[in-house]
Design a protein around this motif. Structure first.
Motif, mmCIF file in Angstrom:
data_model
loop_
_atom_site.group_PDB
_atom_site.id
_atom_site.type_symbol
_atom_site.label_atom_id
_atom_site.label_comp_id
_atom_site.label_asym_id
_atom_site.label_seq_id
_atom_site.Cartn_x
_atom_site.Cartn_y
_atom_site.Cartn_z
ATOM 1 N N ARG A 159 20.427 99.519 100.789
ATOM 2 C CA ARG A 159 19.297 99.554 101.716
ATOM 3 C C ARG A 159 19.751 99.285 103.152
ATOM 4 N N GLU A 162 17.460 99.697 106.749
ATOM 5 C CA GLU A 162 16.242 100.160 107.413
ATOM 6 C C GLU A 162 16.535 100.957 108.682
ATOM 7 N N TRP A 181 15.857 105.085 102.221
ATOM 8 C CA TRP A 181 16.468 103.967 102.948
ATOM 9 C C TRP A 181 17.220 103.051 101.976
#
Length: 314
Positions: A157, A159, A175
Motif C-alpha cells: 500500500r 497512498e 493503491w
C-alpha cells in the motif's frame, strides 16, 4: 487489426517478447516535453502580415518570381525545422525516460512459475507462459508494470503512488490490495479478479469499473462485464491447484502442456469424450493422467518420455 497482428506475431516469435515490450515502452514514452505557443504579440504580427498580403495582385515579373521562390524555400525550411524540432524533442524525451527508468523483464516458459518482490515491496506470483515488465525502481509519482499472461499481485500500500497493471487495452489501478490479472494472448480475453481491497479497471474507451472483493471483470471483443468468480478455478494455480471445470479434451491437453512444460503427441483423437472436472493439488503429471483416465469412459494408454507425452489407444 494492428493489435491482432502483434498478438499473433508474439505467439509466433515468443523469443522476441522482450524486444516487443521494449519497443512498446519506447513508443508509449514518446511525447513533446514542451509545446511551443505563440505569444499574443507574435499572433498579432502574424495576423497583420496575412491581412496586408490578402488580395494583393500577383505580378509575374522576375522580382516576384524570386520572391515566390524565397517564400516557397522559406516554407520548406519551416517544415524541415519543425520536423527536426519534433525529432529532437522526441529523441530527448525518449532519452530522458530511458535514463530515468530502467526496466527489468521476468518471463516464465511452460512448466515454470515464479514468485518475486518488486522494489516497493509488492509480491508478484507469475504463472507459466507469462511475462512481466517492470521498473527496477519506481518513480515518486506512480508504479506501472506491463503483463502478458497471468499473475497474482499482493500490492504494497502507498497512498501517494497508485499501482497500475497494463494488459492489452485494460489498465488495472490500485493503491494496495490483492488481485489477479490474466491476459490471454490466444483468446484475446482479459480477466481481473479481486481478492481484497478495491481496484479500478479502465478500458481504452474510458469506461471504468470498480471491483469489490470476489468480483471479476472480463474484457472480450471490446466488451467489458463484471461478475463473480470461483477462486480455485481462476487462480488455484497460486496454491498449486490444477483445476478443471467442465473442460473438453483439447482444453485439458493445453492446460497440462502449460502446467508441466510438456508436449502431447496424440495417436488417438482425444483422451476422453464429454466435459471433465477435477482438482489436483501438488500432483505429478503421471498421477493427473491416472486420475483423468480413471474418470474417463474411454480407456487410453499414456507414455511419458522426458518432456513428451504420447496418448495411445488401449
Amino acid at each position: 487489426e494492428t493489435d491482432e497482428f502483434w498478438q499473433q506475431w508474439i505467439r509466433d516469435h515468443p523469443d522476441k517478447l522482450e524486444t516487443v515490450l521494449t519497443a512498446r515502452q519506447i513508443i508509449q514514452s514518446m511525447g513533446y516535453k514542451q509545446k511551443y505557443k505563440l505569444s499574443p504579440g507574435e499572433k498579432k504580427d502574424v495576423l497583420k502580415h496575412i491581412r496586408q498580403k490578402k488580395g494583393a495582385p500577383i505580378i509575374l515579373g522576375s522580382k516576384s518570381k524570386n520572391r515566390f521562390t524565397f517564400i516557397r524555400a522559406a516554407a520548406a525550411a519551416v517544415v524541415i525545422l519543425s520536423a527536426t524540432f519534433s525529432y529532437y524533442h522526441l529523441s530527448k524525451t525518449k532519452q530522458t525516460h530511458q535514463n530515468e527508468i530502467t526496466y527489468a523483464l521476468k518471463s516464465n516458459p511452460a512448466g515454470r512459475k515464479a514468485t518475486f518482490q518488486l522494489n516497493d515491496g509488492t509480491i508478484v506470483r507469475l504463472n507459466a507462459e507469462s511475462a512481466l515488465r517492470y521498473p527496477e525502481h519506481f518513480t515518486d509519482s506512480n508504479r506501472v508494470v506491463y503483463l502478458e499472461g497471468e499473475a497474482f499481485f499482493e500490492v504494497e500500500r502507498d497512498e501517494s503512488r497508485p499501482f497500475s497493471v497494463v494488459t492489452g487495452n485494460i489498465t488495472t489501478r490500485v493503491w494496495g490490495t490483492s488481485f489477479y490479472v490474466k491476459n490471454d494472448l490466444q483468446d484475446k480475453d482479459i480477466q481481473v479478479a479481486l481478492v481484497s481491497g478495491k481496484v479500478s479497471v479502465l478500458d481504452q474507451s474510458g469506461n471504468t469499473i470498480i471491483l469489490e472483493p470476489d468480483e471479476m471483470v472480463t474484457y472480450s471483443n471490446n466488451n467489458i462485464a463484471k461478475g463473480t468468480f470461483d477462486r480455485d478455478r481462476v487462480f488455484g494455480w497460486v496454491d498449486n491447484k490444477l483445476t478443471f471445470y467442465k473442460a473438453d479434451a483439447d482444453e485439458v491437453v493445453k492446460r497440462l502442456e502449460k502446467w508441466y512444460g510438456v508436449k502431447f503427441i496424440m495417436q488417438r483423437q482425444q483422451m476422453f469424450e464429454g466435459p471433465f472436472s477435477g482438482v489436483f493439488e501438488n500432483e505429478s503429471l503421471e498421477n493427473v493422467l491416472k486420475g483423468i483416465r480413471y474418470g474417463s469412459e474411454i480407456d487410453f494408454i499414456y507414455e511419458i518420455n522426458g518432456k513428451q507425452v504420447t496418448i495411445k489407444n488401449n
